[in-house]
Design a protein around this motif. Structure first.
Motif: not given
Length: 288
Positions: A228-231, A255-258
């Motif tokens: 999870l990346a919070d930008l 938020q990007v979930k990968i």
């Protein structure tokens, strides 16, 4: 054992050499009375309208697919054949051809081996990404190589708060972030300083792009872990792209979930064209 009765053909229509080689393969298949179907746009280019098929029809009717192009052609095909268990044979007409491991001069020999069932298959894990904005999903996609978050034409660095399985790992500022599969570890991730990973492993590689923190380094995590990346970024032009495809515009606070995709893609493999030989020949690993 895979019984081959119908061959699928998919080409990069922008490459004249791909067209020529596909025409030679079709002549070879006709001579040997082997049925084939051709992807729709490829069929128009090859004047094979009677053998024209869309990707849904190809998934239903062919036993393996011959791809003429470069690694980009294979990446495009992977999205359409993921989860089908149909082996893909990449024939390199690109510049590097790390995944399209058969060169044009070896096509007929490779097809002969496939028809005789003298080949192996390998499953490659794929990757998926979801973008959430104000707790609502606004984008999702999947690919074979990598998910890339980058600042685009923005002069400001991206602030990233990184979580794995909802556990905080670190925060940094930089040009962006790459999360790749083992297959994608030899692509953009490698250029950004990431490690080379054997494609048979099920792991993810997290590689920061030009981080402004000396202690931030690439990280290899489990294949079932979720990133999870919070930008945070001032300005615009921040994007997410998958396998180099046209990106989706990101905003501050997204938020990007990968994570690993639910389906693999299947590739044809020949024992003599093993991963380490390809590394040596294509990447010049170990050579001066």
């Amino acid at each position: 054992m895979i019984l081959i009765s119908t061959v699928g053909i998919f080409i990069n229509i922008k490459k004249d050499e791909a067209i020529k080689m596909a025409e030679k393969l079709i002549d070879y298949l006709k001579k040997n009375e082997i049925d084939y179907l051709v992807e729709s746009r490829s069929a128009d280019c090859l004047n094979e309208k009677e053998k024209k098929a869309n990707f849904k029809e190809l998934r239903e009717k062919v036993d393996f697919v011959a791809l003429f192009g470069g690694d980009g052609t294979l990446l495009r095909a992977a999205r359409h054949f993921a989860g089908s268990d149909i082996p893909l044979l990449g024939i390199n007409i690109g510049s590097l051809g790390f995944m399209t491991v058969i060169e044009v001069e070896a096509v007929e020999k490779a097809i002969d081996l496939i028809l005789k069932n003298e080949f192996e298959i390998e499953n490659r894990m794929m990757i998926t990404a979801e973008v959430y904005r104000d707790n609502c999903e606004v984008y999702n996609g999947f690919g074979l190589n990598d998910v890339v978050i980058n600042r685009g034409a923005n002069f400001n660095l991206i602030g990233v708060e990184l979580f794995i399985n909802n556990q905080f790992v670190s925060s940094f500022k930089g040009d962006g972030l790459i999360v790749s599969t083992p297959t994608g570890s030899t692509a953009y991730s490698l250029s950004a300083g990431g490690p080379i990973i054997h494609p048979g492993l099920e792991v993810l590689v997290i590689t920061p792009i030009s981080p402004h923190n000396l202690y931030i380094r690439p990280l290899v995590i489990g294949g079932n872990d979720e990133v999870l990346a919070d930008l945070e970024v001032a300005g615009s032009n921040m994007k997410i792209s998958i396998d180099g495809r046209c990106g989706f515009d990101l905003r501050n606070g997204d938020q990007v979930k990968i994570k690993k995709a639910p389906h693999d893609v299947t590739l044809v493999k020949f024992p003599e064209r093993n991963f380490y030989r390809i590394l040596r020949e294509k990447m010049r690993i170990g050579m001066i």
